[in-house]
Design a protein around this motif. Structure first.
Motif, mmCIF file in Angstrom:
data_model
loop_
_atom_site.group_PDB
_atom_site.id
_atom_site.type_symbol
_atom_site.label_atom_id
_atom_site.label_comp_id
_atom_site.label_asym_id
_atom_site.label_seq_id
_atom_site.Cartn_x
_atom_site.Cartn_y
_atom_site.Cartn_z
ATOM 1 N N UNK A 128 0.821 -1.211 0.000
ATOM 2 C CA UNK A 128 0.000 0.000 0.000
ATOM 3 C C UNK A 128 0.857 1.263 0.000
ATOM 4 N N UNK A 129 2.042 1.176 0.635
ATOM 5 C CA UNK A 129 3.014 2.260 0.563
ATOM 6 C C UNK A 129 4.080 1.835 -0.435
ATOM 7 N N UNK A 130 4.090 2.447 -1.600
ATOM 8 C CA UNK A 130 4.976 2.017 -2.684
ATOM 9 C C UNK A 130 6.448 2.050 -2.290
ATOM 10 N N UNK A 131 6.812 2.972 -1.401
ATOM 11 C CA UNK A 131 8.215 3.116 -1.028
ATOM 12 C C UNK A 131 8.628 2.213 0.124
ATOM 13 N N UNK A 132 7.666 1.629 0.846
ATOM 14 C CA UNK A 132 7.979 0.803 2.015
ATOM 15 C C UNK A 132 7.145 -0.472 2.008
ATOM 16 N N UNK A 133 7.447 -1.419 1.119
ATOM 17 C CA UNK A 133 6.707 -2.686 1.124
ATOM 18 C C UNK A 133 6.922 -3.433 2.445
ATOM 19 N N UNK A 134 5.883 -4.088 2.906
ATOM 20 C CA UNK A 134 5.938 -4.799 4.190
ATOM 21 C C UNK A 134 5.711 -6.296 3.959
ATOM 22 N N UNK A 135 6.621 -7.107 4.486
ATOM 23 C CA UNK A 135 6.510 -8.563 4.411
ATOM 24 C C UNK A 135 5.858 -9.052 5.696
ATOM 25 N N UNK A 136 4.808 -9.859 5.567
ATOM 26 C CA UNK A 136 4.068 -10.356 6.714
ATOM 27 C C UNK A 136 4.405 -11.829 6.950
ATOM 28 N N UNK A 137 4.823 -12.164 8.184
ATOM 29 C CA UNK A 137 5.198 -13.524 8.540
ATOM 30 C C UNK A 137 4.042 -14.254 9.227
ATOM 31 N N UNK B 210 2.752 -13.327 12.666
ATOM 32 C CA UNK B 210 2.192 -11.996 12.830
ATOM 33 C C UNK B 210 3.196 -10.865 12.693
ATOM 34 N N UNK B 211 4.475 -11.202 12.615
ATOM 35 C CA UNK B 211 5.511 -10.183 12.455
ATOM 36 C C UNK B 211 5.357 -9.470 11.103
ATOM 37 N N UNK B 212 5.506 -8.147 11.112
ATOM 38 C CA UNK B 212 5.484 -7.343 9.888
ATOM 39 C C UNK B 212 6.836 -6.666 9.723
ATOM 40 N N UNK B 213 7.521 -6.992 8.634
ATOM 41 C CA UNK B 213 8.868 -6.475 8.390
ATOM 42 C C UNK B 213 8.789 -5.364 7.350
ATOM 43 N N UNK B 214 9.040 -4.137 7.781
ATOM 44 C CA UNK B 214 9.029 -2.999 6.858
ATOM 45 C C UNK B 214 10.365 -2.948 6.125
ATOM 46 N N UNK B 215 10.318 -2.827 4.809
ATOM 47 C CA UNK B 215 11.531 -2.879 4.004
ATOM 48 C C UNK B 215 11.603 -1.695 3.049
ATOM 49 N N UNK B 216 12.762 -1.539 2.425
ATOM 50 C CA UNK B 216 12.892 -0.577 1.330
ATOM 51 C C UNK B 216 12.797 -1.281 -0.015
ATOM 52 N N UNK B 217 12.930 -2.617 -0.014
ATOM 53 C CA UNK B 217 12.787 -3.405 -1.240
ATOM 54 C C UNK B 217 12.654 -4.878 -0.863
ATOM 55 N N UNK B 218 11.997 -5.638 -1.730
ATOM 56 C CA UNK B 218 11.781 -7.069 -1.507
ATOM 57 C C UNK B 218 12.224 -7.833 -2.747
ATOM 58 N N UNK B 219 12.979 -8.925 -2.546
ATOM 59 C CA UNK B 219 13.308 -9.845 -3.631
ATOM 60 C C UNK B 219 12.645 -11.181 -3.310
ATOM 61 N N UNK C 24 4.940 -3.848 -8.594
ATOM 62 C CA UNK C 24 5.268 -2.933 -7.498
ATOM 63 C C UNK C 24 6.725 -2.535 -7.658
ATOM 64 N N UNK C 25 7.017 -1.262 -7.706
ATOM 65 C CA UNK C 25 8.342 -0.780 -8.106
ATOM 66 C C UNK C 25 9.478 -1.273 -7.218
ATOM 67 N N UNK C 26 9.206 -1.571 -5.950
ATOM 68 C CA UNK C 26 10.271 -2.001 -5.044
ATOM 69 C C UNK C 26 10.169 -3.478 -4.677
#
Length: 276
Positions: A46-55, A58-67, A239-241
């Motif tokens: 939802x935030x293009x600059x800060x994709x969040x990975x959900x484990x 319940x942990x949510x990892x805020x990132x600058x990019x995801x591979x 998603x750009x990131x």
């Protein structure tokens, strides 16, 4: 993967498990934070600059990019003793030099009707194998290239079983025979190795909001819908990131070395997108 590293300082080879362990040790040396064992269940873009990975926990990892490199799961047939013979190495999902080794001049079976199954059948026949090609459709040309189907029909070592379904696996510690049903009639065929090419399902369910093809494989760079990005970076998703590499990616080459190269290129693209 055993024995592939003769020129890389590992002359005795290395198993997939050993390679993964060594890679994790190397990552830890560089300060990588590892979550293991842990399943990824969602992706918030939802935030293009800060994709969040959900484990899963319940942990949510805020990132600058995801591979994303979660790969694909080869489809298996729902047949008794499948897992047993898979574990003993009698069922394979590829026809590389390593997979074919040990089956020279043996009776084998290939399940599937697309090009990958046809190429595997020919590779096995060249090694003197008696090959039973089990196909559900009425003819090879339904999903296979005409030139490949012609070569298979002309090869004396390949026996094509159309309108056929694999029903049973037989043997003690190793596979000895299979039972195939065709139009209500059963046939028992000698078989020491079974090569299964019925497709794969991408592990992409967690990538919410990312564009995929009809089979669920993630679309990247040149395969993205028109207008998604001005000039997409290598392996960039809708998603750009967020980037996708390996078997999860639409149009990927299902080879380990290719996936490694894609990962390295994606990391370079990550640096580019983070630099703005």
């Amino acid at each position: 993967m055993e024995g592939f590293c003769a020129r890389s300082g590992i002359p005795a080879g290395v198993s997939g498990e050993q390679l993964a362990r060594l890679a994790m040790i190397q990552a830890l040396k560089f300060g990588v934070q590892v979550y293991a064992p842990c399943a990824v269940v969602g992706l918030d873009v939802s935030d293009e600059l800060r994709p969040i990975v959900e484990l899963e926990d319940g942990t949510r990892i805020e990132t600058s990019a995801v591979v994303a490199a979660t790969g694909a799961r080869y489809r298996r047939l729902d047949i008794a003793r499948w897992a047993e013979f898979e574990q003993s190495g009698c069922i394979r999902y590829a026809a590389t030099e390593l997979d074919l080794r040990g089956y020279e001049s043996q009776p084998v079976a290939v399940v599937g009707g697309a090009n990958s199954a046809g190429q595997a059948a020919l590779s096995l026949a060249v090694r003197g194998c008696t090959v039973h090609l089990v196909v559900r459709s009425a003819d090879l040309e339904a999903k296979m290239s005409a030139y490949l189907a012609d070569r298979i029909h002309a090869h004396p070592q390949i026996h094509v079983h159309t309108r056929s379904t694999l029903r049973e696996l037989q043997g003690d510690d190793t596979l000895a025979a299979i039972v195939v049903t065709a139009e209500g009639e059963c046939a028992k065929l000698d078989c020491r190795g079974l090569f299964c090419f019925i497709g794969a399902d991408p592990a992409s369910d967690w990538m919410t909001g990312i564009a995929t093809d009809d089979d669920g494989f993630v679309l990247t760079d040149s395969r993205l819908p028109t207008g998604t990005h001005q000039a997409p970076l290598p392996f960039q998703t809708s998603a750009s990131r967020v980037f996708a590499v390996g078997d999860i990616r639409s149009g990927s080459t299902k080879r380990v070395a290719t996936a490694v190269g894609e990962g390295a290129a994606a990391v370079s693209a990550v640096h580019t997108v983070r630099a703005g």
